[in-house]
Motif scaffolding. Sequence first.
Motif, PDB file in Angstrom:
ATOM      1  N   HIS A   1       0.830  -1.210   0.000  1.00 30.87           N
ATOM      2  CA  HIS A   1       0.000   0.000   0.000  1.00 30.87           C
ATOM      3  C   HIS A   1       0.858   1.251   0.000  1.00 30.87           C
ATOM      4  CE1 HIS A   1      -3.636  -2.299   1.003  1.00 30.87           C
ATOM      5  NE2 HIS A   1      -2.862  -2.992   1.823  1.00 30.87           N
ATOM      6  N   GLY A   2       0.477   2.223  -0.814  1.00 26.59           N
ATOM      7  CA  GLY A   2       1.089   3.535  -0.785  1.00 26.59           C
ATOM      8  C   GLY A   2       0.128   4.515  -0.134  1.00 26.59           C
TER       9      GLY A   2
ATOM     10  N   ASP B   1      -0.523   7.585  -1.317  1.00 30.27           N
ATOM     11  CA  ASP B   1      -1.249   8.265  -2.388  1.00 30.27           C
ATOM     12  C   ASP B   1      -1.405   7.439  -3.655  1.00 30.27           C
ATOM     13  OD1 ASP B   1      -1.619  10.816  -1.092  1.00 30.27           O
ATOM     14  OD2 ASP B   1       0.530  11.129  -1.356  1.00 30.27           O
ATOM     15  N   SER B   2      -0.719   6.305  -3.738  1.00 26.57           N
ATOM     16  CA  SER B   2      -0.762   5.551  -4.983  1.00 26.57           C
ATOM     17  C   SER B   2      -1.025   4.065  -4.728  1.00 26.57           C
ATOM     18  CB  SER B   2       0.546   5.725  -5.752  1.00 26.57           C
ATOM     19  OG  SER B   2       1.632   5.277  -4.965  1.00 26.57           O
ATOM     20  N   LYS B   3      -1.764   3.473  -5.648  1.00 27.01           N
ATOM     21  CA  LYS B   3      -2.056   2.048  -5.582  1.00 27.01           C
ATOM     22  C   LYS B   3      -0.769   1.289  -5.892  1.00 27.01           C
ATOM     23  CE  LYS B   3      -4.898  -1.445  -7.904  1.00 27.01           C
ATOM     24  NZ  LYS B   3      -3.987  -2.490  -7.578  1.00 27.01           N
ATOM     25  N   LEU B   4      -0.474   0.297  -5.094  1.00 28.30           N
ATOM     26  CA  LEU B   4       0.624  -0.620  -5.377  1.00 28.30           C
ATOM     27  C   LEU B   4      -0.041  -1.960  -5.685  1.00 28.30           C
ATOM     28  CD1 LEU B   4       3.160   0.467  -2.610  1.00 28.30           C
ATOM     29  CD2 LEU B   4       3.085   1.182  -4.989  1.00 28.30           C
TER      30      LEU B   4
ATOM     31  N   PRO C   1      -4.872  -1.040  -2.539  1.00 28.31           N
ATOM     32  CA  PRO C   1      -5.282   0.342  -2.784  1.00 28.31           C
ATOM     33  C   PRO C   1      -4.432   1.347  -2.004  1.00 28.31           C
ATOM     34  CG  PRO C   1      -6.769  -0.681  -1.230  1.00 28.31           C
ATOM     35  CD  PRO C   1      -5.847  -1.769  -1.735  1.00 28.31           C
ATOM     36  N   ALA C   2      -4.376   2.560  -2.533  1.00 32.09           N
ATOM     37  CA  ALA C   2      -3.763   3.670  -1.799  1.00 32.09           C
ATOM     38  C   ALA C   2      -4.605   3.939  -0.566  1.00 32.09           C
ATOM     39  CB  ALA C   2      -3.712   4.914  -2.681  1.00 32.09           C
TER      40      ALA C   2
ATOM     41  N   ARG D   1      -5.242   6.707   0.860  1.00 33.89           N
ATOM     42  CA  ARG D   1      -6.122   7.862   0.687  1.00 33.89           C
ATOM     43  C   ARG D   1      -7.411   7.422  -0.005  1.00 33.89           C
ATOM     44  NH1 ARG D   1      -1.758  11.765   0.611  1.00 33.89           N
ATOM     45  NH2 ARG D   1      -1.116  11.777   2.792  1.00 33.89           N
ATOM     46  N   ASP D   2      -7.318   6.430  -0.913  1.00 34.13           N
ATOM     47  CA  ASP D   2      -8.519   5.900  -1.566  1.00 34.13           C
ATOM     48  C   ASP D   2      -9.397   5.152  -0.564  1.00 34.13           C
ATOM     49  OD1 ASP D   2      -7.639   6.951  -3.977  1.00 34.13           O
ATOM     50  OD2 ASP D   2      -6.796   5.051  -4.676  1.00 34.13           O
TER      51      ASP D   2
END
Length: 99
Positions: free
Chosen positions: A30-31, A33-36, A39-40, A42-43
């Motif tokens: 998980h990031g 701000d970004s999907k690895l 999901p991110a 923040r999502d």
Amino acid sequence: MTANSVRAGVAIDPAKAKEIATQHACFACHGLDSKLVGPAWRDVAVRYSGRPEVAKQLVAQVQNGSSGVWGAVPMPPNRIGTDDARTVVQWILAGAKEK
């Protein structure tokens, strides 16, 4: 967020939450701000915004794993204590900010 930030009556210490997430290898999938692989965070916060009752469900998913929630890739169970999982989940739901 600061150490004094509050969500649902729980003080959130972002540094502690990030430390716990790092110890349990959460950032491998998980990031912020970004999907690895997953999901991110923040999502996740956006999806569950306004649903304080979801924290208990997310703690269970962190501890027991889940599948089909964010796509085909399952999330494996994580050997993390309930209090630590709750700290990370509260941080995620608050937007997973570092400060």
